[in-house]
Each structure stands twice: as structure tokens, then as C-alpha cells.
Design a protein around this motif. Structure first.
Motif, PDB file in Angstrom:
ATOM      1  N   GLU A  83       6.679  -5.037  -4.268  1.00 20.69           N
ATOM      2  CA  GLU A  83       6.973  -6.143  -3.354  1.00 20.69           C
ATOM      3  C   GLU A  83       8.225  -5.896  -2.514  1.00 20.69           C
ATOM      4  N   SER A  84       8.920  -4.766  -2.758  1.00 20.32           N
ATOM      5  CA  SER A  84      10.150  -4.495  -2.010  1.00 20.32           C
ATOM      6  C   SER A  84       9.913  -3.635  -0.774  1.00 20.32           C
ATOM      7  N   PHE A  85       8.710  -3.053  -0.637  1.00 21.81           N
ATOM      8  CA  PHE A  85       8.480  -2.077   0.430  1.00 21.81           C
ATOM      9  C   PHE A  85       7.867  -2.706   1.673  1.00 21.81           C
ATOM     10  N   ALA A  86       8.550  -2.514   2.791  1.00 21.89           N
ATOM     11  CA  ALA A  86       8.021  -2.958   4.074  1.00 21.89           C
ATOM     12  C   ALA A  86       7.073  -1.937   4.675  1.00 21.89           C
ATOM     13  N   ALA A  87       7.442  -0.653   4.599  1.00 20.56           N
ATOM     14  CA  ALA A  87       6.693   0.367   5.335  1.00 20.56           C
ATOM     15  C   ALA A  87       6.687   1.693   4.608  1.00 20.56           C
ATOM     16  N   LEU A  88       5.658   2.443   4.866  1.00 22.86           N
ATOM     17  CA  LEU A  88       5.581   3.865   4.531  1.00 22.86           C
ATOM     18  C   LEU A  88       5.452   4.603   5.846  1.00 22.86           C
ATOM     19  N   VAL A 144      -3.393   7.393   1.065  1.00 19.14           N
ATOM     20  CA  VAL A 144      -2.182   6.689   1.485  1.00 19.14           C
ATOM     21  C   VAL A 144      -2.535   5.330   2.070  1.00 19.14           C
ATOM     22  N   ARG A 145      -3.568   5.295   2.913  1.00 19.92           N
ATOM     23  CA  ARG A 145      -4.011   4.026   3.502  1.00 19.92           C
ATOM     24  C   ARG A 145      -4.403   3.023   2.422  1.00 19.92           C
ATOM     25  N   GLU A 146      -5.145   3.496   1.417  1.00 15.13           N
ATOM     26  CA  GLU A 146      -5.580   2.614   0.329  1.00 15.13           C
ATOM     27  C   GLU A 146      -4.393   2.080  -0.472  1.00 15.13           C
ATOM     28  N   ILE A 147      -3.413   2.946  -0.743  1.00 15.35           N
ATOM     29  CA  ILE A 147      -2.230   2.513  -1.489  1.00 15.35           C
ATOM     30  C   ILE A 147      -1.445   1.475  -0.692  1.00 15.35           C
ATOM     31  N   CYS A 148      -1.276   1.720   0.604  1.00 17.38           N
ATOM     32  CA  CYS A 148      -0.568   0.754   1.441  1.00 17.38           C
ATOM     33  C   CYS A 148      -1.296  -0.588   1.461  1.00 17.38           C
ATOM     34  N   ASP A 149      -2.604  -0.558   1.559  1.00 10.88           N
ATOM     35  CA  ASP A 149      -3.384  -1.801   1.547  1.00 10.88           C
ATOM     36  C   ASP A 149      -3.234  -2.529   0.208  1.00 10.88           C
ATOM     37  N   GLU A 160      -6.454  19.219  -6.393  1.00  8.14           N
ATOM     38  CA  GLU A 160      -5.431  18.861  -7.383  1.00  8.14           C
ATOM     39  C   GLU A 160      -4.157  18.378  -6.703  1.00  8.14           C
ATOM     40  N   GLU A 161      -3.739  19.085  -5.669  1.00 10.11           N
ATOM     41  CA  GLU A 161      -2.514  18.723  -4.963  1.00 10.11           C
ATOM     42  C   GLU A 161      -2.631  17.324  -4.381  1.00 10.11           C
ATOM     43  N   CYS A 162      -3.757  17.020  -3.778  1.00  6.33           N
ATOM     44  CA  CYS A 162      -3.985  15.710  -3.183  1.00  6.33           C
ATOM     45  C   CYS A 162      -3.949  14.620  -4.254  1.00  6.33           C
ATOM     46  N   GLU A 163      -4.699  14.830  -5.324  1.00  9.13           N
ATOM     47  CA  GLU A 163      -4.784  13.822  -6.380  1.00  9.13           C
ATOM     48  C   GLU A 163      -3.418  13.566  -7.021  1.00  9.13           C
ATOM     49  N   ARG A 164      -2.689  14.640  -7.310  1.00 12.76           N
ATOM     50  CA  ARG A 164      -1.402  14.486  -7.991  1.00 12.76           C
ATOM     51  C   ARG A 164      -0.338  13.893  -7.062  1.00 12.76           C
ATOM     52  N   ALA A 165      -0.401  14.240  -5.787  1.00 17.46           N
ATOM     53  CA  ALA A 165       0.553  13.664  -4.835  1.00 17.46           C
ATOM     54  C   ALA A 165       0.329  12.159  -4.690  1.00 17.46           C
ATOM     55  N   LEU A 166      -0.917  11.732  -4.655  1.00 15.99           N
ATOM     56  CA  LEU A 166      -1.209  10.301  -4.558  1.00 15.99           C
ATOM     57  C   LEU A 166      -0.811   9.564  -5.833  1.00 15.99           C
ATOM     58  N   GLU A 167      -1.036  10.179  -6.994  1.00 15.94           N
ATOM     59  CA  GLU A 167      -0.606   9.574  -8.258  1.00 15.94           C
ATOM     60  C   GLU A 167       0.914   9.409  -8.279  1.00 15.94           C
ATOM     61  N   HIS A 168       1.616  10.438  -7.839  1.00 18.98           N
ATOM     62  CA  HIS A 168       3.084  10.391  -7.773  1.00 18.98           C
ATOM     63  C   HIS A 168       3.548   9.263  -6.865  1.00 18.98           C
ATOM     64  N   LEU A 169       2.942   9.140  -5.689  1.00 17.23           N
ATOM     65  CA  LEU A 169       3.341   8.112  -4.731  1.00 17.23           C
ATOM     66  C   LEU A 169       3.128   6.720  -5.316  1.00 17.23           C
ATOM     67  N   GLU A 170       1.968   6.504  -5.898  1.00 20.50           N
ATOM     68  CA  GLU A 170       1.694   5.163  -6.425  1.00 20.50           C
ATOM     69  C   GLU A 170       2.603   4.835  -7.609  1.00 20.50           C
ATOM     70  N   GLN A 171       2.854   5.812  -8.468  1.00 20.33           N
ATOM     71  CA  GLN A 171       3.748   5.565  -9.603  1.00 20.33           C
ATOM     72  C   GLN A 171       5.162   5.227  -9.123  1.00 20.33           C
ATOM     73  N   LEU A 172       5.631   5.935  -8.106  1.00 20.53           N
ATOM     74  CA  LEU A 172       6.959   5.659  -7.562  1.00 20.53           C
ATOM     75  C   LEU A 172       7.029   4.230  -7.029  1.00 20.53           C
ATOM     76  N   ILE A 173       6.003   3.812  -6.303  1.00 17.13           N
ATOM     77  CA  ILE A 173       5.970   2.452  -5.756  1.00 17.13           C
ATOM     78  C   ILE A 173       6.040   1.425  -6.885  1.00 17.13           C
ATOM     79  N   ARG A 174       5.281   1.667  -7.954  1.00 15.62           N
ATOM     80  CA  ARG A 174       5.266   0.719  -9.066  1.00 15.62           C
ATOM     81  C   ARG A 174       6.627   0.623  -9.743  1.00 15.62           C
TER      82      ARG A 174
END
Length: 452
Positions: free
Chosen positions: A209-214, A236-241, A190-204
Motif C-alpha cells: 500500500e506504500s507504492f505509487a509507481a513502478l 510486471v503488469r499483473e503485479i502492478c494491477d 528461470e530468470e523471468c520467473e525468479r525475477a518476478l518472484e523477487h519483485l513481488e516478495q520485495l513489494i510484500r
């Protein structure tokens, strides 16, 4: 502690207090220990007291103190070529780069050398910004990346606050940490899934298009020794890609065997675009850091000038120490020892302490990198010291550990254990015995229910 009784030691102490400005400190409150020599897992103060060093100093003495092969390499290099400008090739820098990239993930074949971890992160971000043409950078709360203006603003702990003027282009996010979950998770999955959802939502919401790096510590170090849950770094790798973001693995603290593999990312099956390193690459004998560069990013600068450099980039003394360190670690199976010690002695020993000491809320770690999360109540998880501060109880624990001949790394309410990677089973058991005594001071202020 009182000033040394030894005349030479006392003179050193007086000169230090009169003239040295220490980092991360209120100067008038300082009372530094005068260290006169070290060897292996031990160091000695000016009055001859011996201490088992499980701090790694600042988590970098991976081959211990005064390793003879590294000391000799520095001596030999000093007798041959003490220094040379970075524009010139020299044998030790070239060989160090090869030994480092040989151990990096496939497709990472170039190294840019720096003087330490903070400037390594600075240059990784610069490379990412130039490669992508973007500016903003993602970093997590409970992360630390260095003490320069950019890297302290990128960091996610309280030391950023007095230095943060909001111009570094950093956006912080919550990483996974089940023990003190920001996502109300009850399992690692759950922690993994929710943390990744949070990260992707924040990026959106911030604009992909504004982010150079994580930039992400593979195992958050200073902030609490928090290994990520299975699947998180792949996510994280998949989101960055997905969004064209450069993934920078900060391995300044955990690289070169600290977690039981040469690089911690090996344990998660991911290949970052850039890896920053320092500390353990030569056990801190001479300042050295760097960026391991993915081939696709190196290609960006094949016919385009990279606008950055350092006077001492790839310094011969530092890279000679790196060559000797890496070769010694390989020949003496030091990385393998770190993994074995963590799995069979240090990890089990710390968990056994948790069964006896109610003040240990959680034991976390991997390889030769562990932390005790100390609390006053296991149910509420109330920390033994406040965020960004200390407490009489934690100071009493540290004082008792030192009285027992043990030095540890500490931050807030946590005790971090980072022994040399070639530490022996007997030395680990001695450290556990000292901790067993010291933790009585934490138990004395425990207010929660007794251990069942």
C-alpha cells in the motif's frame, strides 16, 4: 586527442575548456572533439575528419543528422511562431500530441510535454503519487532515469551514489539479466520467473500500500541494452494491477523506433499506465520530452488541478520538429528499416564478430540498439573495465574505433551501438569492419581459454 589544427576549431576548443562545465566529467581530464558539421550517419571534426556516428550522440538521432524535412520544419516554424506560453494552444503542439498518441497503446490519449527525459520521469512520478495517494517508487538496479535530484536517486547505477541521501522514496529491485543473473538462473524462463518472484516478495515486505509507481525502462539502455525475457513485462503488469501500483514505462531511450517498433512495449503486448519519452521523438534537434497518459489517470485531473508545469512545455520549435520527425519516419518507413537492419545485418554481423573475438562475452540487442559485453575471460565473465569505471583496454578499443572513423556509445566494459534508424546496410558493414580492427585491443588482454 590534440587540439584542432584549424584556427577556428582551436579557438572553439580553447573557449570550451575555459568556460564550459561539462556533465558527468572531471573537468581537468576532458579533451572534447570539436564537431563542425553533420549529415545523415556522419559528422566531421574541426580538421575535416569524417566519422560514422553509431553513438546516436546520446542515443537520440533516430532520423540521423540534418534530416532535411526536420530542418525545414524548424526553419518554417521559426519564421512563423518561435515561442508561445504553454497555456495557449498552437497547431504544432496539438498535432504532435495526436501523432504521438496515435502510435501509443490504446487508451492513452493525452500528452504532457516536458523539455527532456528526466523531467518527463519526474512528472510521471508526480502524477502517479497524486493518482494513488501513495509515495514510494520501485525502480531496478541497472536502470537509469535522469539527472535531476529525484531521477538520479531513482536510477540504479553508480552515478546515484554521490547524489543519494535516501529521501527520494525509491526502492530498488533486481531485474532480469540472464548473462549476469542475480538469481542463479540457467535459462530465460528461470530468470523471468525468479525475477518476478523477487519483485513481488520485495513489494510484500516493503508494504504494497506504500507504492505509487513502478518505473521501468522497457529495454534498459545506458545500463547495458538488456531486452527483457518473454513474459517478464506481462508479469510486471499483473503485479502492478494486483497491488494498485502505476506502471510507468520509461521509453526515453527506446521510444520512436529504436527497437524496431514505435514503442518497445508493443513487442511485449502490455499497456502501461504512463509512458515517458524524449530523445527520438524529434531526434534531439530541439529539446523535447513528455508523458503519454492513460485515460484513467488523465481522468484524475479532469476536475482537479495538476500541480505542475514548465515554461517551455510543448515549445513550438520542438513540437514542429517532432511532427516532421514522426511524419518522415512514417513516410520513409524508418521504423521498419530499424527492425530489418537489426534482424538481417547488425545483429548477425555482431554475432559473427563474437565468433572471432574472444573478448566479446555476449551480444545483446534489438532493432537498431545493440551492445557488446566485453570480458577478459568468457568463463568467469570478468568485465574488461570495472563497474563504474574504465580501463586502458577499453580506452584502446575506443581510440582505435575512432581512428577507423567510427564513434560508438560506451559505458564501463560495454560498447553500445545506436546508429540512425535510417542507416544503410553499407554503413553498418563499414562499422562492423572498424569494430573488427578495434576489438583486437580487447583480445590482447584476454586471459581466458581460446574460442573453441
Amino acid at each position: 586527442m590534440p587540439a584542432p589544427k584549424d584556427d577556428a576549431g582551436r579557438r572553439t576548443y580553447e573557449l570550451d575548456r575555459a568556460h564550459v562545465f561539462h556533465s558527468w566529467s572531471a573537468q581537468a581530464a576532458l579533451d572534447p572533439m570539436v564537431v563542425t558539421r553533420s549529415e545523415g550517419s556522419y559528422l566531421w571534426d574541426a580538421d575535416g575528419a569524417r566519422y560514422l556516428d553509431f553513438s546516436g550522440q546520446l542515443v537520440y538521432t533516430n532520423v540521423g543528422h540534418q534530416h532535411p524535412r526536420v530542418v525545414k520544419a524548424i526553419q518554417d516554424q521559426a519564421a512563423t511562431l518561435c515561442t508561445i506560453a504553454p497555456a495557449h494552444a498552437n497547431d504544432k503542439r496539438a498535432l504532435a500530441a495526436k501523432l504521438i498518441t496515435d502510435r501509443a497503446p490504446e487508451g492513452m490519449n493525452k500528452v504532457f510535454f516536458t523539455n527532456g527525459g528526466a523531467d518527463a520521469v519526474e512528472h510521471a512520478v508526480r502524477m502517479a503519487r497524486l493518482h494513488t495517494g501513495r509515495y514510494k517508487v520501485l525502480t531496478q538496479y541497472r536502470g537509469y532515469h535522469g539527472g535531476t535530484h529525484l531521477t538520479i536517486n531513482m536510477s540504479g547505477d553508480h552515478r546515484r551514489w554521490p547524489n543519494d541521501n535516501g529521501t527520494a522514496g525509491t526502492v530498488h529491485f533486481w531485474g532480469p539479466f540472464l548473462y549476469r543473473s542475480a538469481f542463479h538462473a540457467t535459462t530465460e524462463a528461470e530468470e523471468c520467473e525468479r525475477a518476478l518472484e523477487h519483485l513481488e516478495q520485495l513489494i510484500r515486505f516493503e508494504g504494497p500500500e506504500s507504492f505509487a509507481a513502478l518505473v521501468l525502462e522497457t529495454v534498459a539502455g545506458t545500463s547495458g541494452v538488456m531486452p527483457p525475457p518473454p513474459g517478464y513485462l506481462q508479469g510486471v503488469r499483473e503485479i502492478c494491477d494486483r497491488y494498485g501500483i502505476v506502471y510507468v514505462a520509461d521509453e526515453v531511450m527506446v521510444g520512436f523506433g529504436r527497437t524496431g517498433t514505435w514503442f518497445a512495449v508493443e513487442q511485449h503486448g502490455v499497456t502501461p499506465d504512463l509512458i515517458t519519452f524524449a530523445k527520438g521523438v524529434n531526434s534531439g534537434y530541439v529539446p523535447l520530452g513528455g508523458v503519454i497518459i492513460g485515460d484513467h489517470i488523465a481522468e484524475t485531473f479532469a476536475h482537479r488541478v495538476y500541480p505542475g508545469g514548465l515554461t517551455y512545455s510543448g515549445h513550438p520549435l520542438a513540437t514542429a520538429a517532432a511532427v516532421a520527425t514522426i511524419e518522415a519516419m512514417a513516410d520513409e518507413k524508418i521504423v521498419e528499416n530499424a527492425a530489418e537492419i537489426g534482424r538481417t545485418v547488425l545483429g548477425p554481423g555482431l554475432r559473427a564478430l563474437a565468433e572471432r573475438h574472444p573478448s566479446i562475452g555476449e551480444v545483446r540487442g534489438v532493432g537498431a540498439f545493440w551492445a557488446l559485453d566485453l570480458v577478459t575471460d568468457r568463463e568467469t565473465k570478468e568485465p574488461l573495465a570495472p563497474y563504474g569505471g574504465s580501463s586502458p583496454a577499453i580506452q584502446a578499443v575506443l581510440a582505435e574505433a575512432k581512428a577507423q572513423g567510427l564513434l560508438v556509445f560506451t559505458n564501463y566494459h560495454r560498447i553500445h551501438l545506436a546508429p540512425p534508424l535510417n542507416v544503410t546496410e553499407a554503413e553498418v558493414k563499414d562499422a562492423l569492419t572498424a569494430l573488427d580492427v578495434a576489438l583486437a585491443h580487447a583480445d590482447a588482454v584476454y586471459t581466458g581459454a581460446p574460442i573453441a
